[in-house]
Design an enzyme around this catalytic site. Structure first.
Site, short mmCIF file in Angstrom:
data_model
loop_
_atom_site.label_atom_id
_atom_site.label_comp_id
_atom_site.label_asym_id
_atom_site.label_seq_id
_atom_site.Cartn_x
_atom_site.Cartn_y
_atom_site.Cartn_z
N ASP A 6 -7.19 -1.24 -4.59
CA ASP A 6 -8.29 -0.92 -3.73
C ASP A 6 -8.92 0.15 -4.32
O ASP A 6 -10.43 0.31 -4.17
CB ASP A 6 -7.72 -0.20 -2.52
N ASP A 41 0.83 -0.89 0.03
CA ASP A 41 -0.02 -0.18 0.03
C ASP A 41 0.98 1.23 -0.18
O ASP A 41 2.11 1.13 0.59
CB ASP A 41 -0.97 0.02 1.36
#
Ligand SMILES: CCC[C@@H]1OC(=O)[C@@H](C)C[C@H](C)CCCCC(=O)CCC[C@@H](CC)/C=C/C=C(\COC)CC[C@@H](O)[C@@H](O)C[C@H](O)CNC1=O
Length: 158
Positions: free
Chosen positions: A130, A112
């Protein structure tokens, strides 16, 4: 018809390319302010799902993601022709699901790096996959509602 898979492929390539750059160029925990106090690029890893829930439950993630991918491909084959926007939203969700699936398969964690501070709340750090999943889900809901309304109108006319 195959447009939807091309959209998914582009999202997977963009997701994996950005994650590869982060892994290669940044230390874990390193943060680069793009817009200081609002948007940072922070190298982060997550062994769980959103908000770090279910840390390390990889088997669960493999099962859920496989179900999501199979369901989307089935739905695309069956309904993709009818509604363009439903097909596009499913292609976007498919790309996001595959992107994180690749991370979980080969890294046992998800990379991330998109780090937003909204009104001092540090939203969980996320990635391109995401974003695709979230945008795709919202688009799918809108497309489905509009599709229902279109069908409803047709019924009233007859
Ligand atoms: C977006 C789905 C999460 C994604 O699901 C996936 O992979 C799917 C394909 C497989 C999962 C095993 C199953 C879905 C779990 C559902 C879930 O989790 C509730 C979702 C709520 C959602 C509203 C739609 C909020 C949004 C959150 C975030 C992202 O907002 C842009 C924060 C992301 C950060 O916590 C980041 O560390 C997460 C990390 O990258 C791993 N990502 C995942 O597990």
């Amino acid at each position: 018809m195959y447009w939807y898979y091309i959209i998914a492929t582009i999202i997977v390539l963009l997701d994996q390319w950005t994650k590869w750059l982060i892994v290669r160029r940044m230390e874990i925990g390193e943060s680069i302010p793009v817009i200081d106090g609002f948007f940072h690029i922070t190298s982060h890893r997550n062994q769980g799902a959103a908000w770090g829930i279910l840390q390390g439950q990889m088997l669960f993630f493999y099962i859920v993601t496989t179900v999501v991918i199979v369901a989307i491909v089935y739905y695309l084959q069956k309904y993709g022709k009818n509604d363009k926007w439903v097909g596009i939203s499913l292609g976007i969700i498919l790309g996001g699901a595959i992107g994180n699936f690749i991370d979980r398969l080969f890294r046992q964690e998800v990379v991330d790096f998109l780090d937003f501070y909204i009104f001092n709340y540090n939203f969980p750090i996320f990635n391109v996959a995401d974003s695709a999943l979230t945008v795709g889900v919202i688009l799918f809901i809108i497309a489905t509602i509009l599709d229902e309304r279109k069908k409803g109108k047709a019924k009233n006319v007859n």
